[in-house]
Structure formats: structure tokens, C-alpha cells
Design an enzyme around this catalytic site. Structure first.
Site, PDB file in Angstrom:
ATOM      1  N   ALA B  44       2.772  -7.995  -3.646  1.00  0.00           N
ATOM      2  CA  ALA B  44       2.775  -6.787  -2.835  1.00  0.00           C
ATOM      3  C   ALA B  44       3.009  -5.616  -3.781  1.00  0.00           C
ATOM      4  O   ALA B  44       3.693  -5.777  -4.790  1.00  0.00           O
ATOM      5  CB  ALA B  44       3.886  -6.874  -1.802  1.00  0.00           C
ATOM      6  N   THR B  45       2.431  -4.465  -3.462  1.00  0.00           N
ATOM      7  CA  THR B  45       2.450  -3.401  -4.461  1.00  0.00           C
ATOM      8  C   THR B  45       3.234  -2.150  -4.088  1.00  0.00           C
ATOM      9  O   THR B  45       4.443  -2.209  -4.096  1.00  0.00           O
ATOM     10  CB  THR B  45       1.021  -3.080  -4.913  1.00  0.00           C
TER      11      THR B  45
END
Lengths: 240, 267
Positions: B44-45
Site C-alpha cells: 500500500a502506498t
């Protein structure tokens, strides 16, 4: 000759039951009631901080009478069991029935195997999507579970209270009506209970995840307000 | 299901993770296997938090990557932690989402047991210890970095807490962004932020930060008008945690794109 006299199992059970009943009768009573907007829990409790009612899970509440430290431990155990189950499986899989069975097992176990039985009676309530799905499980000091319909009464004066309540209970009542009925029944013909004598909580029939809510302070005073002062009148009439 | 009971000395108290450890289900137990994963786990960023006049705005993009491929286009990295706080994660998605679930339960479990919610500071410290317990996993390459923000009902202000993989907890005064596009998002917010911003302006700034991050970082997802996927945005105020409805986020994006087109942005 033995120093210990023989005590028959019947007598032992009876003694334990009497002991537990006596302990429970010392405390004040509470009422659980299914109504249109959810499940109402109404306890006579002068303390604002030592609760008899508590949240267990999204749609499940706990109520206890008798010895505070004992039913509070049971409440804690219920929260643990429900949160563990919801974490292991899914939130939808947590239900009042299995919790009530767990409580019955634990309380029954203590009653049979330990010197001192628990001096408590508890109520596990679950609010459903429809009123017909509401559940009230009343668990006695010896582990007996009673699946109650509509209303449940716990505590010392339970029989008289249940009788008063059965004649005034209206499942189609709104919150104010249900509260007035419950408070009038708790007070009996001779007393009028005010906001300071009551602990009230609600499992609301709503789409929110957590349905448990306490009603206190100004909201409670407003709800008890004028109509509630008129309402106790039919109480003595039906008690005759 | 039998009810868990503990002798007084071994009672885990109001801690849910403590309870899990007591019943033999330690969620932080290091898994077996090699020191570096031989596979690409989901990542996830970019996540952002910005304070404003009424509290905090949090935002997160929707992309999860596995190596160089896009694993999911509509992942939810931003979640309510409880009524007055929110948590977003960057890093290993599987462990991150599990951390969120545990943290939510931890807060709710405490609140139900004790009858009162933890203070915001208490929640931030709880999260720090949970991140620290993940250190073993971080050493194996599964780094999870949460961003925690909430409305402090005692101080009457929005507060933001950031973490490093060792469980270090740092309070940010005005804003912060984390994740692979965090640097670009942070710079964007830094240039646009003023004290006591209005709600709409803050949402637009957060959304712009994610846009710029997506522009520079391949692992960050931009707005996807074709599929109708927009970043998740939430406000946390005295009223509690509220997700901003998708149409409103889309509207903020539309206004941002109009502004940039007018400017003739080519950078």
C-alpha cells in the site's frame, strides 16, 4: 465417628441456592424490555460510575444484579469472548445465544463445583433487525437459562415486579412509553424513581454498527419528564 | 464457546492483544521462513494527513502494488480507528490491514471494558507498541508504517502522529504524508498549507498532494475517472470520523484539474 456429618446432595444444592438467592435479594432489581425502537435496559442504581449495564458487542448488551465484583467479572469475560469470536470469524457470527450458553456453563460450573456459588443473576440482550428477532436470555445463579419473550426482570423483588410489568407492558410502545412503564414497575406502587436513582441503557434498532447507548443526564430527565409523572397513576390501579 | 477466565495475577486487563497472547494466539509471533521474502507481497502506498480549523483531513490513494504490477485498484488504506480517530497504512498491505483490524479492536475492547475511551495520546502510544511488536516482520522485509490522526476532545484540536518501523512515535504539528509517494505529497502540502484552513480547501489540498504523488511515483494511484475510483478522504472533527462522499472527492478533483489545465501545467 466422622467429624463431618453427612449432608445429602439435595440439601447441599438447596443450601447453595438459598445462599445465592439471599445475596441476590439484597440488591436492587432491573428490567429488560423489548420495544419498538430496540431493547431498553433499566436498572435501579444510585451510583453513576459502578455500572450494572454494559456493552458486550455490536448488538449485544449485558445486565447484572447481585454482587458487583462477580457480575462485573462476568461482563468482562463476555466482552473477551465476543471480541475473540468476532476476531476469529466475523462480526456477524457473534450472537447472544452462544454467549448465554457460555455464561450458563460458567455459572453452572461454579454452582456445582465450588464452595460458594456466584450471587448473581444476569441478562444477555440482543437487538434484532425486527422486533420479533429481539432476544433476552436470563441466566440464574445456578446456570439455568431462560429465553424470555418481551420482558425480563432480575433481582430481589422479581416476582412482584414481573407481575406489575406484565399488566402494563406494551411491545408497541415508543422509547418514552417503554421507559415510563419500566420505571413505574421498578418503583412499585409506593415509590417514584427519579433520574438520580436510575441507570438506563438502550440497544437501538438502527443501521449503526454499535447499537449500545446510555441515556443519562439531561436526556434522561427530559424523557422521564412530564408524561412520566402522569404515567405512574395507572400503576397503583393495576396493582390492586 | 467457553468464556475466558483468568486468575487475578494473569489477567490481561483491558488489552485485546494481551488477551490474544494469553489464549495462545499471539498476533505478533514472528512467522517462520527465510529472512527475505522470495515473492512480491502487496504494497500500500501514499497516505496524507493535514490539520485544519475543525480538526484533521486524512486521505489515501487506492492502489496496491505487487512488485511492478498493480495488485488492486480500489484498496482501502484509510479506516476509522474509533469515533474520534483514523488510521492509514503504507507498506506491506496484508500485515498493515491486519494491524488496522487489531488496533480498532484494541480501542473498542478497552472502551467496552473500562467504560471510557482512551485519550488520543494513549491511543497513539498503543499503536506505537503494536508497531514495535511488528519489528520482527519488518526485519524480514514486511515493513508497515501507519499514520494516525484524531481529534483530541480534551485539547480541542486535531493531532497527527507518525511512526517508523521500530515503533518510534513522532507528533507532527501541521501535516504529514507517508509511503512511497509521501515525499512528493508532503512537498505539495507544504507549499499550499496555511493555518486554520477551511474544510473544502483542505480536502482539495490533500487531493492535490495525492495527485502530485501519483504523478511522480508509479506505485501511487491517481484519480480513475473511467472506473470512478477516487482516493479515500475523511475528516475528523469534534463530530467524529466522517468519510467524505465520493461525489465530493470527484468534484474536488474536477476543480483541481480545471485549475491545472488553465495554468497550462506541463510539469
Amino acid at each position: 465417628m466422622s467429624v463431618f456429618g453427612y449432608v445429602s446432595p439435595e440439601q447441599a444444592q438447596k443450601d447453595k441456592a438459598d445462599f445465592a438467592r439471599k445475596g441476590i435479594a439484597r440488591g436492587r432489581s432491573l428490567v429488560g424490555m423489548s420495544f419498538m425502537g430496540g431493547v431498553l435496559l433499566c436498572a435501579e442504581n444510585k451510583s453513576r460510575n459502578l455500572h450494572k449495564l454494559g456493552e458486550i458487542y455490536d448488538h449485544i448488551a449485558f445486565a447484572g444484579v447481585g454482587k458487583y465484583n462477580e457480575f462485573d467479572q462476568l461482563r468482562q469475560a463476555g466482552i473477551r469472548s465476543a471480541d475473540l469470536k468476532g476476531y476469529s470469524y466475523s462480526r456477524e457470527d457473534v450472537d447472544a445465544r452462544s454467549l448465554a450458553n457460555g455464561y450458563a456453563q460458567l455459572i453452572g460450573q461454579v454452582f456445582t463445583h465450588e464452595m460458594k456459588p456466584l450471587e448473581v443473576e444476569i441478562l444477555v440482550a440482543e437487538v434484532g433487525a425486527e422486533q420479533a428477532d429481539d432476544q433476552l436470555f436470563h441466566i440464574l445463579y445456578d446456570g439455568t437459562v431462560v429465553d424470555e419473550g418481551g420482558t425480563s426482570v432480575l433481582g430481589g423483588d422479581a416476582d412482584a415486579l414481573a407481575e406489575r410489568l406484565s399488566s402494563t407492558y406494551d411491545p408497541a410502545a415508543d422509547l418514552q412509553g417503554a421507559l415510563a412503564t419500566a420505571v413505574a414497575a421498578l418503583g412499585g406502587p409506593d415509590r417514584t424513581l427519579g433520574a438520580a436513582d436510575l441507570e438506563i441503557a438502550l440497544l437501538e434498532r438502527s443501521t449503526r454498527r454499535r447499537c449500545f447507548r446510555r441515556i443519562r443526564d439531561q436526556e434522561l430527565i427530559d424523557l422521564l419528564g412530564a408524561p412520566a409523572l402522569v404515567d405512574p397513576e395507572p400503576g397503583p390501579a393495576t396493582a390492586q | 464457546m467457553t468464556l475466558p477466565r483468568f486468575p487475578p495475577g494473569q489477567d490481561p486487563g483491558p488489552s485485546f492483544t494481551g488477551l490474544l497472547q494469553h489464549v495462545g494466539r499471539d498476533p505478533f509471533a514472528p512467522p517462520g521462513g527465510g529472512s527475505q521474502p522470495g515473492f512480491a507481497d502487496r504494497h500500500a502506498t501514499t497516505i496524507v494527513a493535514v490539520t485544519y480549523s475543525d480538526g484533521v483531513v486524512m486521505a489515501a490513494d487506492r492502489r496496491a502494488t505487487a512488485g511492478s504490477s498493480i495488485a488492486q485498484r480500489d484498496v482501502q488504506k484509510l479506516h476509522p480507528a474509533d469515533r474520534h480517530s483514523g488510521i492509514a497504512i503504507a507498506g506491506s498491505a496484508g500485515f498493515g490491514l491486519e494491524l488496522i483490524r487489531l488496533f480498532q479492536l484494541q480501542l473498542e475492547h478497552y472502551e467496552k471494558s473500562e467504560g471510557v475511551a482512551l485519550s488520543l495520546e494513549g491511543k497513539a502510544n498503543q499503536l506505537a507498541s503494536m508497531v514495535r511488536q511488528h519489528l520482527g516482520l519488518a526485519m524480514q522485509g514486511f515493513v508497515v508504517v501507519p499514520l494516525f490522526a484524531g481529534y483530541d476532545v480534551r485539547r480541542r484540536a486535531g493531532r497527527i502522529f507518525t511512526y517508523d518501523p521500530t515503533g518510534g512515535r513522532y507528533e507532527e504539528t501541521d501535516f504529514h504524508a507517508d509511503g512511497s509517494g509521501g515525499r512528493d505529497a508532503r512537498t505539495t502540502v507544504k507549499l499550499g498549507w496555511t493555518p486554520s484552513m477551511a474544510r473544502e480547501d483542505t480536502i482539495e489540498l490533500a487531493v492535490q498532494a495525492l495527485y502530485e504523488a501519483a504523478d511522480e511515483d508509479s506505485a501511487t494511484g491517481g484519480p480513475d475517472a473511467v472506473r470512478g475510483i477516487y482516493p479515500t478522504v475523511a475528516t475528523i472533527t469534534t463530530e467524529g470520523f466522517t468519510m467524505v462522499e465520493e461525489p465530493e472527492v470527484a468534484e474536488r478533483f474536477a476543480s483541481l484539474i480545471t485549475r491545472m489545465t488553465e495554468r497550462g501545467a506541463r510539469r
